[in-house]
Design an enzyme around this catalytic site. Structure first.
Site, PDB file in Angstrom:
ATOM      1  N   SER A  44       4.196  65.719  -1.653  1.00  0.00           N
ATOM      2  CA  SER A  44       4.997  65.714  -2.884  1.00  0.00           C
ATOM      3  C   SER A  44       4.144  65.837  -4.138  1.00  0.00           C
ATOM      4  O   SER A  44       4.683  65.875  -5.250  1.00  0.00           O
ATOM      5  CB  SER A  44       5.812  64.415  -2.966  1.00  0.00           C
ATOM      6  OG  SER A  44       4.950  63.288  -3.003  1.00  0.00           O
ATOM      7  N   TYR A  45       2.822  65.899  -4.009  1.00  0.00           N
ATOM      8  CA  TYR A  45       1.954  65.984  -5.191  1.00  0.00           C
ATOM      9  C   TYR A  45       1.994  67.383  -5.783  1.00  0.00           C
ATOM     10  O   TYR A  45       1.687  68.372  -5.121  1.00  0.00           O
ATOM     11  CB  TYR A  45       0.508  65.626  -4.837  1.00  0.00           C
ATOM     12  CG  TYR A  45       0.269  64.142  -4.636  1.00  0.00           C
ATOM     13  CD1 TYR A  45       1.285  63.201  -4.813  1.00  0.00           C
ATOM     14  CD2 TYR A  45      -0.988  63.675  -4.271  1.00  0.00           C
ATOM     15  CE1 TYR A  45       1.050  61.850  -4.617  1.00  0.00           C
ATOM     16  CE2 TYR A  45      -1.228  62.320  -4.090  1.00  0.00           C
ATOM     17  CZ  TYR A  45      -0.209  61.411  -4.261  1.00  0.00           C
ATOM     18  OH  TYR A  45      -0.449  60.073  -4.078  1.00  0.00           O
ATOM     19  N   GLY A  46       2.366  67.438  -7.053  1.00  0.00           N
ATOM     20  CA  GLY A  46       2.565  68.709  -7.741  1.00  0.00           C
ATOM     21  C   GLY A  46       3.989  68.743  -8.266  1.00  0.00           C
ATOM     22  O   GLY A  46       4.926  68.446  -7.532  1.00  0.00           O
ATOM     23  N   GLY A  52       3.279  70.529  -3.750  1.00  0.00           N
ATOM     24  CA  GLY A  52       2.357  70.842  -2.660  1.00  0.00           C
ATOM     25  C   GLY A  52       1.039  71.418  -3.127  1.00  0.00           C
ATOM     26  O   GLY A  52       0.165  71.732  -2.314  1.00  0.00           O
TER      27      GLY A  52
END
Length: 316
Positions: A44-46, A52
């Protein structure tokens, strides 16, 4: 110590822009050359269209690392799979893991983690999360399994459940710093020690609050600025103690705060958006605070009237 990559791809909180990628590659190369080989990320980073992105960058940076193949083969990505409401079957977690493998370009994730527990709001989904992660392990998609934002009770529960399937829980990741080490976090650390698992400390610098760079007159942009403005007046005893220890040690406040986490038996994963931050973080390695200094910082933290807001997903 590892390196957290929450900021890589996050425009809302950390101001990421794609033109930062060149320096981020240098950050990666620099910390690897210094011996850091654990990189924490998440599917979930971004933000937004960059969802992603952190995983993609890590995969790219590993492939483009200019060092030896021996060093490259000893680099470990620890990613987390979000408990999105549509991930309701074990197969959904397996699919999520395969998505992370595609983005990183790896054949196996070193540490696959559940990003948070659904026990508070969707207990039936929790069964799917646990079994999905165990399936990832049994299929060889991940080398080890861990959890994130699990409280002490839930941590024991998931460890017992994994054990029934012959899967050993390797780690628990929680917010842990001098501003986030109260009774709840201490009980998680005690359970982790009892279970023989590693406690990974995320936000060891409390989103930057423990860097010594900010005051009520000097605040970061965005949501952090509002938070820091509320918290800074109440943490004066700690900021003073950190500054005193840093001066006596000829270290920076950030280095002292990270080293405190190491002395507490955790693996901190501070982030770095540029080379200056990466090099400063590396200065937390190769030395240790004395027991007296740790006690002094503990006492100062106890005198604070403010502390970091805990992750809303952390269970009991």
């Amino acid at each position: 110590m590892g390196l957290g990559t929450w900021a890589w791809g996050n425009q809302l909180l950390w101001g990421y822009q794609p033109d930062m990628d060149g320096e981020l590659q240098e950050v990666f190369n620099t910390v690897v050359a210094a011996g850091v080989n654990i990189f924490d990320t998440a599917d979930s980073y971004g933000t937004g269209a960059l969802n992603g992105r952190s995983e993609q960058l890590l995969g790219q940076f590993i492939r483009e690392y200019p060092g030896s193949e021996k060093t490259r083969s000893n680099l470990h990505i620890a990613t987390k799979f979000a408990a999105y409401p549509w991930r309701v079957t074990p197969g959904n977690i397996v699919a999520a893991c395969k998505g992370s493998l595609r983005r990183t370009g790896l054949e196996q994730i070193s540490l696959g983690q559940l990003h948070w527990s659904a026990a508070k709001y969707a207990p039936l989904q929790e069964w799917a999360l646990w079994n999905g992660l165990a399936d990832c392990y049994e299929q060889g998609l991940v080398a080890e399994v861990g959890v994130s934002n699990y409280g002490a009770k839930e941590l024991r529960r998931v460890a017992r459940d994994f054990e029934k399937r012959g899967v050993q829980l390797a780690s628990a990741q929680v917010q842990y710093s001098l501003l986030s080490a109260g009774p709840a976090q201490s009980s998680i650390k005690a359970v982790a020690d009892d279970l023989g698992i590693v406690l990974i400390a995320y936000s060891p610098l409390a989103l930057g609050l423990l860097t010594g760079k900010y005051s009520t007159d000097i605040l970061p942009k965005g949501p952090r600025g509002s938070l820091f403005k509320q918290l800074l007046p109440g943490i004066a005893p700690l900021t003073a103690a950190l500054a005193a220890v840093a001066a006596s040690r000829r270290k920076t406040v950030s280095q002292v705060a990270i080293n405190w986490c190491i002395c507490k038996g955790t693996v901190p994963i501070p982030g770095a958006k540029d080379l200056a931050q990466a090099r400063e973080n590396l200065g937390a390695l190769g030395w240790r605070l004395s027991s007296g200094e740790v006690a002094e910082l503990d006492a100062a933290a106890a005198r604070c009237t403010s502390s970091m807001v805990q992750n809303i997903f952390q269970t009991s």
